[in-house]
Write an enzyme that holds these catalytic residues in place. Structure first.
Site, mmCIF file in Angstrom:
data_model
loop_
_atom_site.group_PDB
_atom_site.id
_atom_site.type_symbol
_atom_site.label_atom_id
_atom_site.label_comp_id
_atom_site.label_asym_id
_atom_site.label_seq_id
_atom_site.Cartn_x
_atom_site.Cartn_y
_atom_site.Cartn_z
ATOM 1 N N ARG A 172 20.132 6.974 7.079
ATOM 2 C CA ARG A 172 20.503 8.438 7.725
ATOM 3 C C ARG A 172 21.209 9.170 6.742
ATOM 4 N NH1 ARG A 172 22.542 7.187 13.455
ATOM 5 N NH2 ARG A 172 23.486 5.390 12.266
ATOM 6 N N LYS A 225 27.895 7.450 9.053
ATOM 7 C CA LYS A 225 28.781 6.361 9.367
ATOM 8 C C LYS A 225 30.118 6.357 8.870
ATOM 9 C CE LYS A 225 26.895 3.096 11.093
ATOM 10 N NZ LYS A 225 26.663 2.923 12.556
ATOM 11 N N TYR A 269 30.540 9.875 12.406
ATOM 12 C CA TYR A 269 31.213 8.980 13.246
ATOM 13 C C TYR A 269 32.374 8.019 12.819
ATOM 14 C CZ TYR A 269 26.854 9.420 16.039
ATOM 15 O OH TYR A 269 25.646 10.045 16.755
ATOM 16 N N HIS A 320 34.287 5.351 15.266
ATOM 17 C CA HIS A 320 34.701 4.271 15.934
ATOM 18 C C HIS A 320 35.977 3.322 15.464
ATOM 19 C CE1 HIS A 320 30.919 4.698 18.010
ATOM 20 N NE2 HIS A 320 30.429 4.936 16.854
ATOM 21 N N GLU A 366 31.579 10.882 17.891
ATOM 22 C CA GLU A 366 31.781 9.967 19.305
ATOM 23 C C GLU A 366 32.864 10.471 20.193
ATOM 24 O OE1 GLU A 366 32.753 8.484 16.348
ATOM 25 O OE2 GLU A 366 34.487 7.391 16.766
ATOM 26 N N SER A 418 21.533 7.745 21.756
ATOM 27 C CA SER A 418 21.096 7.116 22.915
ATOM 28 C C SER A 418 19.453 7.474 23.403
ATOM 29 C CB SER A 418 21.976 7.497 23.998
ATOM 30 O OG SER A 418 23.149 6.892 23.774
ATOM 31 N N ASP A 427 20.163 1.124 38.770
ATOM 32 C CA ASP A 427 21.552 1.866 38.356
ATOM 33 C C ASP A 427 22.294 1.571 39.490
ATOM 34 O OD1 ASP A 427 22.560 3.889 36.105
ATOM 35 O OD2 ASP A 427 23.709 3.592 37.585
ATOM 36 N N ARG A 437 23.025 9.217 40.380
ATOM 37 C CA ARG A 437 22.130 9.104 39.222
ATOM 38 C C ARG A 437 20.682 8.577 39.751
ATOM 39 N NH1 ARG A 437 21.528 11.560 34.566
ATOM 40 N NH2 ARG A 437 19.742 10.377 33.411
ATOM 41 N N LEU A 451 26.211 1.158 30.667
ATOM 42 C CA LEU A 451 27.545 1.156 29.945
ATOM 43 C C LEU A 451 28.549 1.473 30.977
ATOM 44 C CD1 LEU A 451 28.918 2.188 27.169
ATOM 45 C CD2 LEU A 451 28.375 4.481 27.755
ATOM 46 N N ASP A 501 25.500 -3.195 21.423
ATOM 47 C CA ASP A 501 26.712 -2.673 20.489
ATOM 48 C C ASP A 501 27.899 -2.709 21.368
ATOM 49 O OD1 ASP A 501 25.694 -0.597 22.317
ATOM 50 O OD2 ASP A 501 26.243 0.987 20.968
ATOM 51 N N LYS A 524 22.932 -11.678 21.257
ATOM 52 C CA LYS A 524 23.799 -11.590 20.239
ATOM 53 C C LYS A 524 23.234 -10.733 19.142
ATOM 54 C CE LYS A 524 22.100 -16.034 17.857
ATOM 55 N NZ LYS A 524 20.715 -15.905 17.980
ATOM 56 N N VAL A 575 18.992 -5.531 18.268
ATOM 57 C CA VAL A 575 19.530 -4.758 17.136
ATOM 58 C C VAL A 575 20.578 -3.707 17.579
ATOM 59 C CG1 VAL A 575 18.527 -3.185 15.467
ATOM 60 C CG2 VAL A 575 17.191 -5.181 16.093
ATOM 61 N N ALA A 576 21.569 -3.756 16.847
ATOM 62 C CA ALA A 576 22.656 -2.832 17.151
ATOM 63 C C ALA A 576 22.673 -1.608 16.564
ATOM 64 C CB ALA A 576 24.153 -3.698 16.751
HETATM 65 N N1 LIG Z 1 21.777 -0.611 20.110
HETATM 66 C C1 LIG Z 1 21.619 0.688 19.827
HETATM 67 O O1 LIG Z 1 21.087 0.944 18.559
HETATM 68 C C2 LIG Z 1 22.401 1.664 20.860
HETATM 69 C C3 LIG Z 1 21.965 3.022 20.443
HETATM 70 C C4 LIG Z 1 22.372 3.998 21.533
HETATM 71 C C5 LIG Z 1 23.351 3.666 22.309
HETATM 72 N N2 LIG Z 1 23.344 2.175 22.692
HETATM 73 C C6 LIG Z 1 24.166 1.826 23.780
HETATM 74 O O2 LIG Z 1 23.356 1.894 24.847
HETATM 75 C C7 LIG Z 1 24.182 1.766 26.221
HETATM 76 C C8 LIG Z 1 23.936 2.863 27.048
HETATM 77 O O3 LIG Z 1 24.185 3.902 26.449
HETATM 78 P P1 LIG Z 1 23.977 5.315 27.491
HETATM 79 O O4 LIG Z 1 24.140 6.624 26.371
HETATM 80 O O5 LIG Z 1 22.547 5.334 28.105
HETATM 81 O O6 LIG Z 1 24.965 5.390 28.495
HETATM 82 P P2 LIG Z 1 25.164 6.248 29.851
HETATM 83 O O7 LIG Z 1 26.563 6.328 30.129
HETATM 84 O O8 LIG Z 1 24.308 7.648 29.883
HETATM 85 O O9 LIG Z 1 24.465 5.322 30.956
HETATM 86 C C9 LIG Z 1 24.877 4.341 31.464
HETATM 87 C C10 LIG Z 1 24.312 3.928 32.832
HETATM 88 O O10 LIG Z 1 24.846 2.474 33.076
HETATM 89 C C11 LIG Z 1 25.004 2.533 34.468
HETATM 90 N N3 LIG Z 1 25.659 1.246 34.927
HETATM 91 C C12 LIG Z 1 26.889 0.784 34.595
HETATM 92 N N4 LIG Z 1 27.116 -0.239 34.975
HETATM 93 C C13 LIG Z 1 25.947 -0.642 35.753
HETATM 94 C C14 LIG Z 1 25.496 -1.853 36.502
HETATM 95 N N5 LIG Z 1 26.402 -3.115 36.488
HETATM 96 N N6 LIG Z 1 24.418 -1.944 36.676
HETATM 97 C C15 LIG Z 1 23.279 -1.073 36.448
HETATM 98 N N7 LIG Z 1 23.880 0.246 36.021
HETATM 99 C C16 LIG Z 1 24.941 0.425 35.462
HETATM 100 C C17 LIG Z 1 25.598 3.755 34.813
HETATM 101 O O11 LIG Z 1 25.783 4.173 35.922
HETATM 102 C C18 LIG Z 1 24.905 4.928 33.784
HETATM 103 O O12 LIG Z 1 24.220 5.584 34.564
HETATM 104 C C19 LIG Z 1 25.741 2.160 25.501
HETATM 105 O O13 LIG Z 1 26.012 0.384 25.353
HETATM 106 C C20 LIG Z 1 25.510 2.402 24.263
HETATM 107 O O14 LIG Z 1 26.518 2.176 23.236
HETATM 108 C C21 LIG Z 1 23.174 1.432 21.687
#
Ligand SMILES: NC(=O)c1ccc[n+]([C@@H]2O[C@H](COP(=O)([O-])OP(=O)(O)OC[C@H]3O[C@@H](n4cnc5c(N)ncnc54)[C@H](O)[C@@H]3O)[C@@H](O)[C@H]2O)c1
Length: 372
Positions: free
Chosen positions: A15, A75, A94, A96, A118, A134, A198, A203, A240, A270, A279, A298-299
């Site tokens: 990016r 980054k 970003y 972090h 962030e 996301s 959820d 939600r 999350l 992540d 992992k 993939v993170a």
């Molecule tokens: N791997 C990647 O490249 C990548 C990219 C973007 C985001 N992410 C990750 O994806 C994850 C989700 O991000 P998001 O923006 O959707 O967050 P978000 O806050 O919009 O949504 C998270 C949802 O999880 C629900 N939740 C929490 N605990 C729960 C449980 N025990 N059971 C069921 N639901 C539960 C919450 O109520 C919420 O609706 C985060 O960890 C974020 O860092 C990863």
């Protein structure tokens, strides 16, 4: 203001911090923009696109860091970049910082004003500069899940949409936030039979109101999760808990209850991942097998679609970037408390409480930094 955008140097990062359109807008606001040569190439933006937008091209990152009032990136700055940051310079990217003491100390030592994408907030309690990534990861999840389900990749050999006379794949999305909603929409669009779990009833009500008919919702009790997971072809982890490691929602022991060749896509990797057997993996080697269950973890999923991700991020950062350039960081943050929430480091001091707490560093309140 003179705005500079260096090429990203973190491995596998394609990016770029500014699109040609972002450069064009900044220039229309009376600023000058310099892009490092080839900075946009990984996202499909050659130097000519930036030149056509009115930007200058620099041969090396050192030229950008030496001359820019504001550096716009994607980054966190790498060690070699941090050494080039200067007192009074704005860094908008970003960061972090909480898990990264080396970077935090270097940014404090630089004297620069560092605003982290962030931690910028919005009126609805969201994180507007995280949301686009996301959205990308959520929409990508069924795509990579469908690929993982293919026989040659170790999957069950099930087609997402089925065909006439053969039922579709069963997809379970755990977590119905930004990632989960976008994942469910795309999986349903591919013709799969989708259920979103959820723990938040508001939600689930929202999802049912808006998407009822496209996909089903279910409360994420341990029992419901286990039952739906056992019947699923593809499970997407999208939970999350802000500021915490992801809860483990499928244990290793439970893998034997899943269908052989089922696919787990752990987007929450992540934050440590929401399956016990997750992992982190890379785009070069994205999947692995545990007990016959295929894992994709993939993170940095948005990196796979660097062009879409760059444009989506640029759309979200542009108003803040323009405000910082037009008004200077102080006035821009004074006028917009959400942008002030992005201020992590200023003039040799940490200005973000959660990072200070995580790393045991004294914090200057951002309001005091504004008045200093
Ligand atoms: N791997 C990647 O490249 C990548 C990219 C973007 C985001 N992410 C990750 O994806 C994850 C989700 O991000 P998001 O923006 O959707 O967050 P978000 O806050 O919009 O949504 C998270 C949802 O999880 C629900 N939740 C929490 N605990 C729960 C449980 N025990 N059971 C069921 N639901 C539960 C919450 O109520 C919420 O609706 C985060 O960890 C974020 O860092 C990863």
């Amino acid at each position: 203001m003179h705005i500079g955008c260096p090429k990203e140097i973190k491995p596998q990062e394609f990016r770029v911090g500014m699109t040609p359109n972002a450069a064009r807008e900044a220039i229309a606001h009376g600023h000058s923009v310099t892009i490092e040569t080839q900075a946009g190439i990984g996202a499909g933006f050659p130097d000519e696109n930036y030149i056509a937008a009115g930007a200058q091209i620099a041969g090396a990152a050192s030229d950008i860091f030496a001359n820019a009032d504001m550096i716009v990136k994607v980054k966190e700055p790498q060690s070699v970049e941090r050494k080039m940051l200067r007192e009074g310079q704005i860094l908008f990217t970003y960061l972090h910082l909480a898990p990264d003491p080396d970077q935090t100390h270097d940014l404090i030592a630089s004297g620069a004003t560092c605003i982290a994408y962030e931690t910028v907030t919005d009126d609805r309690g969201g994180l507007p500069l995280l949301a686009p990534m996301s959205e990308v990861a959520g929409r990508l999840a069924p795509q990579v899940g469908a690929w993982t389900l293919q026989k040659a990749n170790g999957g069950r050999g099930v087609l997402m949409g089925g065909v006439p006379g053969v039922g579709p794949a069963r997809v379970v999305v755990i977590g119905g936030g930004v990632v989960g909603t976008h994942a469910a929409k795309i999986a349903a669009g591919m013709g799969a039979d989708v259920t979103v779990l959820d723990r938040s009833l508001p939600r689930l009500r929202y999802l049912d109101d808006v998407f009822g008919g496209q996909f089903k919702t279910s409360y994420a009790s341990a029992g419901n999760t286990a039952e739906l997971a056992a019947a699923a072809d593809l499970i997407i982890g999208a939970v999350l808990i802000p500021g915490a490691a992801a809860p483990k929602l499928i244990s290793r022991a439970q893998l034997s209850d899943l269908k052989p060749g089922a696919a787990l896509v752990d987007v929450a990797i992540d934050q440590g991942g929401c399956f016990e057997t997750s992992k982190a993996t890379t785009h070069e080697n994205p999947i692995y097998d545990v007990d016959g269950i295929m894992h994709y973890c993939v993170a940095n999923m948005p990196g796979a679609v660097a062009r879409t991700s760059t444009i989506a991020l640029g759309n979200a950062t542009m108003p803040f970037m323009l405000s910082l350039a037009d008004k200077g960081w102080k006035q821009a943050c004074e006028d917009d408390p959400h942008l002030l929430n992005g201020l992590n480091v200023h003039a040799g001091q940490l200005t973000y409480y959660a990072v200070g707490k995580a790393l045991g560093i004294d914090v200057l309140s951002p309001q005091k930094a504004l008045r200093a």
